[in-house]
Design an enzyme around this catalytic site. Structure first.
Site, mmCIF file in Angstrom:
data_model
loop_
_atom_site.group_PDB
_atom_site.id
_atom_site.type_symbol
_atom_site.label_atom_id
_atom_site.label_comp_id
_atom_site.label_asym_id
_atom_site.label_seq_id
_atom_site.Cartn_x
_atom_site.Cartn_y
_atom_site.Cartn_z
ATOM 1 N N ASP A 183 0.855 -1.187 0.000
ATOM 2 C CA ASP A 183 0.000 0.000 0.000
ATOM 3 C C ASP A 183 0.892 1.239 0.000
ATOM 4 O OD1 ASP A 183 -1.988 1.864 0.257
ATOM 5 O OD2 ASP A 183 -2.852 1.041 2.098
ATOM 6 N N HIS A 185 -0.569 4.100 -0.114
ATOM 7 C CA HIS A 185 -1.448 4.920 0.728
ATOM 8 C C HIS A 185 -1.595 6.355 0.226
ATOM 9 C CE1 HIS A 185 -3.284 6.050 4.721
ATOM 10 N NE2 HIS A 185 -3.775 4.835 4.518
ATOM 11 N N GLU A 235 -10.532 2.784 -1.846
ATOM 12 C CA GLU A 235 -10.983 3.087 -0.490
ATOM 13 C C GLU A 235 -11.422 4.533 -0.330
ATOM 14 O OE1 GLU A 235 -7.758 3.978 2.675
ATOM 15 O OE2 GLU A 235 -6.850 2.468 1.389
ATOM 16 N N HIS A 285 -12.226 -3.151 0.871
ATOM 17 C CA HIS A 285 -11.423 -2.514 1.917
ATOM 18 C C HIS A 285 -12.197 -2.626 3.221
ATOM 19 C CE1 HIS A 285 -10.127 1.267 4.070
ATOM 20 N NE2 HIS A 285 -8.937 0.884 3.637
#
Length: 382
Positions: A183, A185, A235, A285
């Protein structure tokens, strides 16, 4: 049957639970939370209370559309997370009314279980080999971790080498016994994302999530053409309309919308079927609570293209309170050999320990995302 009350519970570690009550004595539970904004979502649910009381809870699609289309402002994380929690609770009520699991009301399940994964390494990756070994001992053969700490828009190759060495050491340790998902992110910007994808490709990550911020879908589409690593996004996208650009630009091979943020079970199933038309996989997610996970498993049950399910069991955010603590003993999730089995009980298939929820809500929480800064004092992406 009519809705009579909506009750919210702010509970540790960072969750918000919703109970929808009816005059038939049937109640349903939802999880309308947005990490770091739980009080905002509680206020939004309160704002919708007079809109929902008196309505038939079995009219799920009509209620969904009524909330979504009422007023000129649609979409976004707050509204869609509020709708998500309500939608979960209504499906829970409908399943209990018909004495059937939600997936049976959605056409029936296409699988008995789904492969699952847990996080290791925390926000800034560390102790990776120890935590990976613990997961494998529990039967997991897939994990996800943050690939990097904060990273400047264009950083030095010393930092690139550090990241690659750390990820390489993990790959050497687990070998082919465990798949690794990375990830970024959204904390990696386009210039460094291109460098890192090239350097990490030999380590064969199963996917890289949020390789750049989800507002950069066009850049993500370019990166998808550049690398053989499957890219994942979702997400921070909140409806099928947000995913249109992802599909049309081929920006991702896998999407990971969150059932608690993307309009609940109803919208997640629509997004999942939409993805299937583009040959894109879905891996919901869910670093959240038990209600969100139960709802995600209902989605996994009916989406042919579901491949993985995230969960928060033992996650670093959870501290001393975990998912199973909020469930009646003996009614938790069936987790075997790293796979989560589809719940067969009525509604969402779990039983909430309401007494414990009420007790925890007296404490509440004030969870906020950490604030990171670069060495020069400028704000860093978390």
């Amino acid at each position: 049957m009519k809705i009579t009350a909506l009750k919210t519970y702010l509970v540790e570690p960072r969750w918000l639970f919703l109970k929808v009550e009816t005059d038939a004595g049937i109640s349903g539970w939802g999880e309308p939370v947005l990490e770091g904004h739980a009080e905002t979502l509680a206020a939004k649910i309160g704002e919708l209370e007079d809109f929902l009381i008196g309505r038939n809870p079995l009219m799920i699609e009509d209620i969904w559309q009524s909330i979504y289309r009422n007023g000129c402002y649609r979409g976004g994380p707050v509204l869609m997370s509020a709708i998500a929690g309500i939608d979960m609770a209504l499906w829970d009520i409908k399943g209990r009314y018909h004495d059937a699991p939600v997936h049976a009301l959605l056409g029936g399940k296409v699988r008995d279980f789904i492969r699952s994964y847990c996080w290791i390494g925390g926000d800034r990756p560390q102790n990776l080999e120890v935590e990976a070994a613990a997961l494998m001992a529990r039967g997991f053969d897939c994990t996800k971790l943050n690939a990097t700490r904060e990273l400047r828009m264009i950083d030095c190759y010393r930092e690139v080498d550090r990241i690659v060495a750390q990820m390489g050491a993990l790959r050497d340790f687990v070998g082919d016994r465990m798949d690794i998902a990375l990830d970024f992110h959204g904390r990696v910007h386009v210039p460094m994302a291109k460098v890192l994808l090239k350097e990490l490709e030999p380590l064969r990550p199963i996917f890289v999530e949020d390789v750049v911020a989800s507002s950069q879908i066009d850049a993500m589409a370019d990166l998808a053409k550049f690398t053989s690593i499957p890219l994942a996004v979702g997400e921070r996208l909140h409806s099928r309309y947000d995913f249109k650009r992802v599909f049309e630009t081929r920006a991702a091979s896998l999407i990971n919308p969150d059932t608690a943020h993307a309009g609940g079970i109803s919208e997640m199933v629509r997004i999942g079927h939409m993805a299937e038309a583009y040959d894109v996989a879905i891996a919901p997610h869910c670093p959240l609570g038990p209600i969100a996970l139960a709802a995600s498993l209902q989605v996994d049950a009916v989406c042919q293209n579901a491949v993985l399910q995230e969960q928060s069991l033992g996650m670093h955010y959870n501290g001393s309170v975990d998912m199973q603590d909020y469930l009646v003993e003996g009614t938790g999730f069936d987790l075997r050999d790293g796979c989560l089995y589809i719940p067969e009980g009525p509604g969402l298939g779990i039983e909430i320990n309401e007494e414990f929820v009420v007790k925890q809500a007296l404490k509440g929480h004030k969870w906020r995302a950490p604030e990171w800064r670069h060495a020069d004092g400028s704000v860093a992406e978390w």
